[in-house]
Design a protein around this motif. Structure first.
Motif, PDB file in Angstrom:
ATOM      1  N   CYS A  89       1.203  -9.640  13.330  1.00 54.95           N
ATOM      2  CA  CYS A  89      -0.112  -9.131  12.948  1.00 54.95           C
ATOM      3  C   CYS A  89      -0.031  -8.136  11.795  1.00 54.95           C
ATOM      4  CB  CYS A  89      -0.760  -8.472  14.168  1.00 54.95           C
ATOM      5  SG  CYS A  89      -2.548  -8.519  14.171  1.00 54.95           S
ATOM      6  N   GLY A  90       1.070  -8.159  11.059  1.00 54.50           N
ATOM      7  CA  GLY A  90       1.193  -7.247   9.930  1.00 54.50           C
ATOM      8  C   GLY A  90       1.982  -6.006  10.276  1.00 54.50           C
ATOM      9  N   SER A  91       1.954  -5.037   9.382  1.00 52.54           N
ATOM     10  CA  SER A  91       2.723  -3.806   9.521  1.00 52.54           C
ATOM     11  C   SER A  91       1.809  -2.621   9.794  1.00 52.54           C
ATOM     12  CB  SER A  91       3.531  -3.537   8.253  1.00 52.54           C
ATOM     13  OG  SER A  91       4.131  -2.262   8.291  1.00 52.54           O
ATOM     14  N   THR A  92       2.326  -1.674  10.565  1.00 55.54           N
ATOM     15  CA  THR A  92       1.582  -0.443  10.839  1.00 55.54           C
ATOM     16  C   THR A  92       1.674   0.539   9.685  1.00 55.54           C
ATOM     17  OG1 THR A  92       3.515   0.601  11.851  1.00 55.54           O
ATOM     18  CG2 THR A  92       2.034  -0.635  13.312  1.00 55.54           C
ATOM     19  N   ASN A  93       2.585   0.299   8.753  1.00 53.53           N
ATOM     20  CA  ASN A  93       2.885   1.240   7.660  1.00 53.53           C
ATOM     21  C   ASN A  93       3.436   2.559   8.191  1.00 53.53           C
ATOM     22  OD1 ASN A  93       2.068  -0.541   5.644  1.00 53.53           O
ATOM     23  ND2 ASN A  93      -0.050   0.179   5.684  1.00 53.53           N
ATOM     24  N   ILE A  94       3.957   2.539   9.411  1.00 56.12           N
ATOM     25  CA  ILE A  94       4.597   3.711  10.006  1.00 56.12           C
ATOM     26  C   ILE A  94       6.096   3.480   9.992  1.00 56.12           C
ATOM     27  CG2 ILE A  94       4.874   5.113  12.088  1.00 56.12           C
ATOM     28  CD1 ILE A  94       2.050   4.280  12.900  1.00 56.12           C
ATOM     29  N   TRP A 313      -0.810   7.922  20.741  1.00 61.02           N
ATOM     30  CA  TRP A 313      -0.376   9.035  19.895  1.00 61.02           C
ATOM     31  C   TRP A 313       0.614   8.601  18.811  1.00 61.02           C
ATOM     32  CZ3 TRP A 313      -2.936  13.415  19.652  1.00 61.02           C
ATOM     33  CH2 TRP A 313      -3.751  13.761  20.731  1.00 61.02           C
ATOM     34  N   THR A 314       1.179   7.414  18.948  1.00 60.19           N
ATOM     35  CA  THR A 314       2.015   6.881  17.869  1.00 60.19           C
ATOM     36  C   THR A 314       1.206   6.740  16.585  1.00 60.19           C
ATOM     37  OG1 THR A 314       3.425   5.682  19.425  1.00 60.19           O
ATOM     38  CG2 THR A 314       3.445   4.918  17.140  1.00 60.19           C
ATOM     39  N   LEU A 315      -0.095   6.456  16.726  1.00 59.93           N
ATOM     40  CA  LEU A 315      -0.978   6.307  15.563  1.00 59.93           C
ATOM     41  C   LEU A 315      -1.318   7.646  14.916  1.00 59.93           C
ATOM     42  CD1 LEU A 315      -3.358   3.743  17.254  1.00 59.93           C
ATOM     43  CD2 LEU A 315      -1.752   3.220  15.396  1.00 59.93           C
ATOM     44  N   TYR A 316      -1.087   8.717  15.645  1.00 59.38           N
ATOM     45  CA  TYR A 316      -1.362  10.071  15.143  1.00 59.38           C
ATOM     46  C   TYR A 316      -0.130  10.665  14.463  1.00 59.38           C
ATOM     47  CZ  TYR A 316      -1.999  15.160  15.446  1.00 59.38           C
ATOM     48  OH  TYR A 316      -2.059  16.504  15.170  1.00 59.38           O
ATOM     49  N   SER A 317       0.999  10.554  15.157  1.00 60.04           N
ATOM     50  CA  SER A 317       2.233  11.124  14.623  1.00 60.04           C
ATOM     51  C   SER A 317       3.429  10.534  15.354  1.00 60.04           C
ATOM     52  CB  SER A 317       2.241  12.647  14.796  1.00 60.04           C
ATOM     53  OG  SER A 317       3.508  13.190  14.490  1.00 60.04           O
ATOM     54  N   THR A 318       4.500  10.283  14.618  1.00 56.08           N
ATOM     55  CA  THR A 318       5.745   9.820  15.233  1.00 56.08           C
ATOM     56  C   THR A 318       6.800  10.926  15.245  1.00 56.08           C
ATOM     57  OG1 THR A 318       6.442   8.933  13.094  1.00 56.08           O
ATOM     58  CG2 THR A 318       5.368   7.398  14.636  1.00 56.08           C
ATOM     59  N   ASP A 319       6.384  12.159  14.984  1.00 60.05           N
ATOM     60  CA  ASP A 319       7.344  13.270  14.945  1.00 60.05           C
ATOM     61  C   ASP A 319       8.093  13.415  16.266  1.00 60.05           C
ATOM     62  OD1 ASP A 319       6.484  13.711  12.393  1.00 60.05           O
ATOM     63  OD2 ASP A 319       5.356  15.542  12.840  1.00 60.05           O
TER      64      ASP A 319
END
Length: 531
Positions: A89-94, A313-319
């Protein structure tokens, strides 16, 4: 799923998410308005019954709204690419990357595949208990909700929930949990330590709360403390322990409605019965820790639930993901310098498809770098009694590590309860063999007074006629599975713990092929490993 169906699924996902992004960003819908629209969609698409749609969505609206508001560049394709990452389905760009150190000069090279039948420790592995305090024997086991056997009158005696549990979408009552622990305590007097790899809370995901989850966890932890008062236990979190289910917020999110710190604070106290004070700082930070089990044997216990694709929360930050993975690497690096061996605990096996693709990739890089130091990995989550082989990226035919899954105490879905007993080498700390113990749920429910008749389902080495369980032997076994349909079918039956409904359903060629792939796949989209 065919490519055509995948494309349609992606298009539908993007259309729905774009609509809700517009509701929030352009129409300025508040949480109540978004909830109303989402519930209507849930019901019209028959995603959940009316009794659960609103409750589940209401729990997840606050973190989703916060993430959308704080990330104006977040687009529908990013969200759909994450939750549908197995559907092209494509890339998250993360993206992020762990800093990998070269092998230290202080460390010594370990000898691979030198497992022998030397004296061993006895280690219990229990996982995925899923105790349901609302379980009601005789209630409806054929409901439309995510979890049944809790209420309602069954249409027929066959639809009634069993006394000790049920093969359908049901978890376990308290007396079944007590029975399991009593049996283990009476049968295995020689346990050296215990691994618990997560998921105490039931699948009633529309009825969770901080108070209820803590009550469930504390009740089971107290039973473990009473049953095994002198036996070291090393626990980790499952994705069901938090509220809402699957949602692990970064440590710096302090809003009471959004924060997961209540869970980390709770386990930092509850686990101190088994763990030293030195583990407190990382447990409070994110639910992970490390400590020595024996001289030269270290356990690294991860909270890899933050990699779950349904952790918004992965969509918010992967820190937080990167911080824990870097800590994992750094801890292994120190262990390597100190010539320690390591056992890794993680709830979700990274190759099974529901761990975020970047996390899975970076985890695999760490495993490959420290495959000599890591003697085994231990998982839960799938509820299946299975193992996984990790292979070298540049040489996909070379096995470098192994993961063992403990199965589950819950019969959810169509499987018998089980636990594992490992023989762990006192020299190399490799798993030399293991026994899977189980009982037939049908027979237990047919004779309530007699109850579960636990028995040793099989010994891994004996069952598959192995001289040892080193990586070469395990890799050879997978090749035998590929060549021998009868042998592979036997493995599949044991993987499913010979649950009666599963045996009746059987495993066709597509199912058997997937069974082999599940053993050797370590990353999303990994097609390099061919047997």
């Amino acid at each position: 799923m065919s490519e055509e169906k995948q494309d349609v699924t992606c298009l539908m996902c993007r259309a729905i998410i774009n609509t809700f992004l517009d509701y929030r960003r352009i129409e300025k819908y508040d949480e109540e308005q978004l909830l109303e629209e989402a519930v209507d969609l849930c019901l019209s698409m028959n995603l959940q019954p009316e009794s659960t749609c609103e409750a589940i969505i209401q729990m997840h609206i606050p973190p989703l709204v916060y993430i959308i508001d704080q990330n104006p560049k977040l687009e529908a394709n990013h969200i759909c690419s994450m939750i549908l990452q197995t559907s092209n389905c494509g890339s998250t760009n993360i993206n992020y990357s762990v800093k990998i150190e070269e092998k230290s000069k202080e460390s010594q090279k370990n000898e691979e595949n030198q497992i022998s039948d030397e004296t061993s420790y006895r280690v219990l592995h229990i996982t995925d208990i899923h105790f349901d305090p609302r379980y009601k024997p005789g209630s409806n086991a054929q409901c439309d909700e995510p979890t049944c056997c809790r209420s309602g009158e069954p249409d027929s005696p066959e639809d009634a929930a069993g006394f000790y549990g049920d093969y359908r979408s049901c978890d376990v009552p308290w007396h079944s949990v007590v029975n399991a622990m009593s049996h283990i305590n009476e049968t295995h007097k020689d346990l050296d330590w215990i691994y618990f790899t997560g998921d105490l809370v039931d699948h009633g995901i529309w009825e969770t709360s901080v108070e209820n989850n803590v009550e469930i966890m504390e009740k089971v932890f107290q039973l473990l403390r009473e049953t095994f008062p002198e036996t070291p236990l090393f626990p980790i979190l499952g994705n069901h322990e938090t509220h809402p289910v699957n949602i692990f917020a970064p440590n710096h999110i302090s809003d009471n409605e959004l924060s997961t710190n209540w869970l980390f604070n709770y386990i930092s106290e509850a686990w101190l019965h088994w763990l030293p004070n030195s583990t407190l700082s990382t447990i409070k930070k994110g639910g992970f820790y490390t400590t020595l089990i024996k001289p030269k044997l270290r356990v690294i216990a991860l909270n890899n639930n933050d990699c779950y694709i349904y952790n918004w929360w992965t969509l918010y930050s992967t820190d937080a993901q990167l911080e824990q993975l870097q800590w994992f690497h750094d801890t292994l690096f120190e262990a390597e310098k100190n010539n320690e061996k390591v056992h890794v605990l993680a709830h979700i096996y990274p190759g099974e498809g529901s761990c975020f693709v970047v996390w899975s990739r970076e985890y695999k890089r760490i495993i490959e770098r420290f495959h000599e130091t890591i003697r085994a990995q231990f998982y839960g989550h799938s509820h299946y009694d299975e193992f996984n082989i990790f292979y070298e990226n540049q040489n996909p035919q070379k096995p470098i590590n192994v993961g063992w899954n403990g199965g589950s105490l819950t019969p959810f879905n169509d499987i018998n309860p089980n636990y594992l007993i490992y023989n762990v080498s006192k020299i190399s700390f490799d798993v030399l063999d293991y026994e899977s113990w189980s009982y037939n749920l049908t027979k237990a429910n047919e004779n309530i007074e007699k109850g579960p008749e636990w028995f040793k389902l099989y010994s891994f080495k004996d069952q598959f006629n192995l001289e040892n369980t080193n990586l070469t032997s395990l890799n050879d076994l997978v090749h035998q599975f590929a060549a021998d349909r009868k042998l592979l079918s036997k493995f599949w039956e044991l993987k499913m713990k010979r649950g009666d409904p599963t045996l009746r359903r059987g495993c066709d060629e597509k199912c058997l092929k997937a069974t082999i792939c599940d053993i050797v796949k370590n990353e999303i989209g990994d097609k390099k490993i061919l047997v």
